[in-house]
Design an enzyme around this catalytic site. Structure first.
Site, PDB file in Angstrom:
ATOM      1  N   GLU A   1       7.182   6.345  32.681  1.00  0.00           N
ATOM      2  CA  GLU A   1       7.467   7.704  33.146  1.00  0.00           C
ATOM      3  C   GLU A   1       6.838   8.750  32.234  1.00  0.00           C
ATOM      4  OE1 GLU A   1      11.734   7.241  33.455  1.00  0.00           O
ATOM      5  OE2 GLU A   1      12.082   8.386  31.634  1.00  0.00           O
TER       6      GLU A   1
ATOM      7  N   CYS B   1      -5.528  -3.261   2.418  1.00  0.00           N
ATOM      8  CA  CYS B   1      -5.488  -3.219   3.881  1.00  0.00           C
ATOM      9  C   CYS B   1      -6.857  -3.282   4.565  1.00  0.00           C
ATOM     10  CB  CYS B   1      -4.682  -2.002   4.321  1.00  0.00           C
ATOM     11  SG  CYS B   1      -3.848  -2.239   5.916  1.00  0.00           S
TER      12      CYS B   1
ATOM     13  N   LYS C   1      -9.259   2.079  -2.836  1.00  0.00           N
ATOM     14  CA  LYS C   1      -9.578   1.550  -1.508  1.00  0.00           C
ATOM     15  C   LYS C   1     -10.970   1.997  -1.078  1.00  0.00           C
ATOM     16  CE  LYS C   1      -7.351   1.277   3.085  1.00  0.00           C
ATOM     17  NZ  LYS C   1      -6.160   1.723   3.845  1.00  0.00           N
TER      18      LYS C   1
ATOM     19  N   GLU D   1       0.838  -1.210   0.000  1.00  0.00           N
ATOM     20  CA  GLU D   1       0.000   0.000   0.000  1.00  0.00           C
ATOM     21  C   GLU D   1       0.876   1.265   0.000  1.00  0.00           C
ATOM     22  OE1 GLU D   1      -2.424   0.237   3.536  1.00  0.00           O
ATOM     23  OE2 GLU D   1      -3.673   1.855   2.731  1.00  0.00           O
TER      24      GLU D   1
END
Lengths: 528, 528
Positions: free
Chosen positions: A391, A142, A106, A38
């Protein structure tokens, strides 16, 4: 028919270089169908670069060059942004015999987590089948493969194979969840699945590659190495696709470590640095970061700096030295007591009447940040930040001090994971002194300081953070997992209060399902 | 019927406080229809807070409380997130006589510029009309009003009035472009338009309010003051809606200045700071920032710090002092030569054989950043960053040095605009010494340094930057606007190369159509 799965590592925005990279792969693949991932041509994610007219022109020029290459007997499936009538599509081009034969757009555009595809792309609205040498491939990109609604409309009786090109970023569950999905998909449509993914680091994202081919029974017959650029080719025939091979197994810690190394290497190299430096404190975070840096670019490109003050134990200095020796890394020891005293003196009047407090600890940490940045400027060397996710979550770090730097390799690793990774590193080759792993965590910014003076122990803190950060759990839900309610409230308040620090933190490698980066969008100003 | 437009200034995430604020307005509005802006109950934008189950519960609780309030003879249109069957909607509730009578779900969800609404919200799919005291209102939320497709389906023959609730952020063209659109809309459907907008600062965004009512001829009959919380009410009748009043005119510079003041004040106060400090250099950026800070929270909450080195001219020290005097702001003068010398000494060995370069300038700037952060820590005072957009664009600033701080009021103002704003400030009350405005810009980090040693003059630099940043122009397009091609290339390269600095910059007030913030999403690692 020979099919070649190409795990490309492009550079976002550098269309010409990516095009050359693609051509190099094509040259070695005569007669094959080459499948690129992709947005291979632009790199993923190109973000707002997509809006520039310049990039559109460059993509069009590169596509023409690649079209011509297919006259030489190779065909390709190419992931690329595709511009049409003022719209941008996330597309897969089938280029054959000098022509773009098909353009697949897509259909399912992810706009959650780290993805912003609806900001950029318009949705395609139809499936595309390409017929290459008599084989009928259903083309997907995807998210299409994950979207039940889209997938169910993506093959027909004539389809011989599902072909998915991907820009799927790594996290520690991702390789397995892709595999589980792909097996389900192969079985539900009784078709083989070809899955090709990007590889490489792009700011916080790591693409692991891990491309594969499944047969129609969901058995893995080809698997590419994760975290490495390269290609695997195979003969597409029904016989071949029925023969199952053994899967290469990697354990999770090894995968994560490899992701950190690749992410760090690509950030360094793609940003044209040839060397890095970091502050080595004698603690485990900087010890692990040093190991990653050496694995990323080799010890000769790495410089460690130990900056002791009156609060630094001799043990810390010894351990830093022995680690630098073991790794053959240049170590500079630069004492900061003089500078600390001069600041004390300079601020004496303005601080008159005030007690010492966290201000002086921060000054100490910022002096180290300043010195490291000075070395970074003078030697044109990237400063790596050594902070961990625990942290970063609770703000147990100093802005412009230990948080200073261009890239933070272990930013998405909890302290607990840092220990696991350090043990993993030592299991390969003993480079982190045992004392570094075994001593109690301390920032050494004040006499006899321990992390547990300010924070719950990490075996309590880290699971609370994971439930909150990765699973959006409420106080009630976390309490039900067996944690003290007041501790949970205290921890979550720290997370909320320190948003402003994270906003000014350098990027780092994302390896969990939710890192402090593109997938963490909280307001700083918040009364929640 | 009396209608009350309420320009609310909520705090993102603090549902209880926002609910109280709403109740206070309702109590003063007996018998009226009270219209609150988009997402008034949660604040805008709530970002990933929307995913937390806790916020859903709090919103539901607050909505119940508000429902009960409408038994006391007031009705309301309330902008709020609305949770339904696992989906989240950006909704407007019509609450009347103790009941939610109608739920309008926003249909057009912006996912461009600073907006990420498709990340959070599902789309509504039908228009809603509410009938209040015989008047038939067509309800819209912000983007719906701009979307031709949605708007055309939003009224019928029976509609008496278009009612739009908004969370529309300010930029220097926004008030005018909203007005132009609203006039067009009123005329095309021959209906009056009620437009209610949020007010207040939220991280980088400023909501200017500027609510208004147009009659069916597009004439403005009511206008709320920009940048101030409050309400305006009017009698809804056809007669009243035909009577045009004079518009309050503001000039653009005044609007921008007010946006900067409000944005700075809200960031300070909503983050619970009672004081701020900043470095006063004798230059124009810090002079303007100081004026904004004083207008935001009053001089008594502001502290200025002058930190001269051997490169600081006596003129700078004098001008800083006279500005602090004029504004009655506490000024600390803290010399940094001793600290600079100690760093020189500390780094002598490691820098042996290297010439002085920009490293030493950065050290100087970072010493100032360190001292300011020390004062910020010791006195729990927010550090304001004084950098402007021009230097943010080209990286003419030191990370962790002059870029240090929690909030950057003039981050989105070009140097050219900084001058205009300074002259505007002085036109109200002379507080910035003329010499500060007239002297040639210098960072004073080296002897006789001028900004033009490294950069084109600002009257060349700023228009190039605007064409690139706000209008996505290519090199060719900028050249056609009359700029030297090589200069353009040099400037754009600086912009690209300094993405990593901007990523670690504090937030500031957005006042242009594109600021370096939520609407600037470029990769750091980029070969473009």
């Amino acid at each position: 028919m020979r099919v070649n799965l190409i795990q490309l590592n492009p550079i976002v925005g550098n269309i010409e270089k990516n095009c050359d990279l693609i051509i190099r792969h094509l040259a070695a693949s005569k007669g094959q169908l080459c499948i690129f991932p992709e947005l291979a041509l632009s790199g993923y994610p190109p973000e707002d670069l997509l809006f520039h007219s310049g990039i559109q022109k460059r993509i069009s020029r590169a596509t023409d060059i690649l079209k011509n290459k297919t006259r030489e007997g190779v065909s390709l499936i190419l992931g690329t942004p595709y511009y049409e009538e003022g719209k941008i599509f996330n597309a897969a081009l089938y280029i054959h015999d000098g022509k773009i034969e098909s353009i697949y757009k897509k259909r399912s555009l992810p706009n959650y987590s780290v993805f912003d595809e609806k900001r950029y792309f318009s949705e395609g609205n139809e499936p595309i089948f390409i017929n290459h040498e008599g084989v009928n491939f259903a083309l997907l990109i995807c998210e299409d493969f994950w979207d039940d609604n889209i997938f169910s409309k993506s093959f027909s009786e004539k389809t011989d194979c599902i072909l998915v090109i991907n820009g799927s970023p790594f996290d520690y569950n991702k390789i397995e969840s892709r595999r589980v999905l792909a097996i389900k998909r192969a079985k539900e449509c009784q078709l083989p699945v070809i899955y090709v993914n990007l590889v490489g680091g792009q700011d916080e994202l790591i693409f692991d590659g891990s491309s594969f081919v499944l047969n129609a029974d969901g058995e893995e017959i080809i698997k590419a190495k994760p975290f490495e650029e390269g290609s695997v080719s195979f003969e597409f025939s029904s016989q071949n696709l029925c023969k199952a091979e053994k899967r290469l197994e990697s354990n999770n810690i090894e995968l994560i470590y490899n992701a950190l190394v690749l992410g760090t290497r690509d950030y360094i190299q793609k940003n044209n640095f040839s060397s890095v430096l970091l502050g080595l404190s004698g603690g485990i975070d900087s010890a692990l970061t040093l190991a990653i840096a050496c694995d990323a670019i080799g010890a000769e490109g790495v410089r460690a700096v130990m900056m002791p003050s009156m609060f630094t134990s001799s043990m810390s200095v010894e351990d830093a030295k022995s680690q630098a020796d073991l790794l053959r890394v240049q170590l500079d020891v630069i004492g900061i007591s003089d500078v600390m005293n001069t600041f004390d003196h300079t601020l004496r009047d303005v601080f008159h009447g005030y007690e010492k407090d966290v201000t002086e600890e921060n000054i100490q940490s910022r002096i180290r940040g300043l010195i490291l940045m000075a070395l970074s400027n003078k030697f044109d060397s990237l400063l790596l930040t050594t902070g961990n996710k625990s942290e970063m979550a609770v703000g147990y770090s100093t802005l412009y001090g230990d948080m200073a730097g261009g890239f933070a390799p272990i930013k998405d690793c909890s302290k607990t994971l840092v220990y696991e990774l350090a043990r993993y590193v030592n299991s390969i080759k003993s480079i982190i002194p045992n004392r570094v792993i075994e001593r109690e965590p301390t920032a050494e910014l004040a006499p006899d300081q321990k992390d547990t003076d300010s924070l719950p122990p990490y075996d309590v803190l880290d699971p609370i953070l994971e439930l909150f950060i990765e699973h959006d759990c409420s106080v009630d839900q976390i309490e039900k997992n067996g944690f003290d309610r007041n501790t949970v409230i205290k921890v979550l308040n720290l997370v909320k209060r320190n948003e402003y620090k994270r906003r000014q933190a350098p990027p780092g490698v994302k390896i969990t399902s939710r890192a402090f980066g593109k997938d963490w969008r909280y307001p700083i100003t918040s009364g929640y």
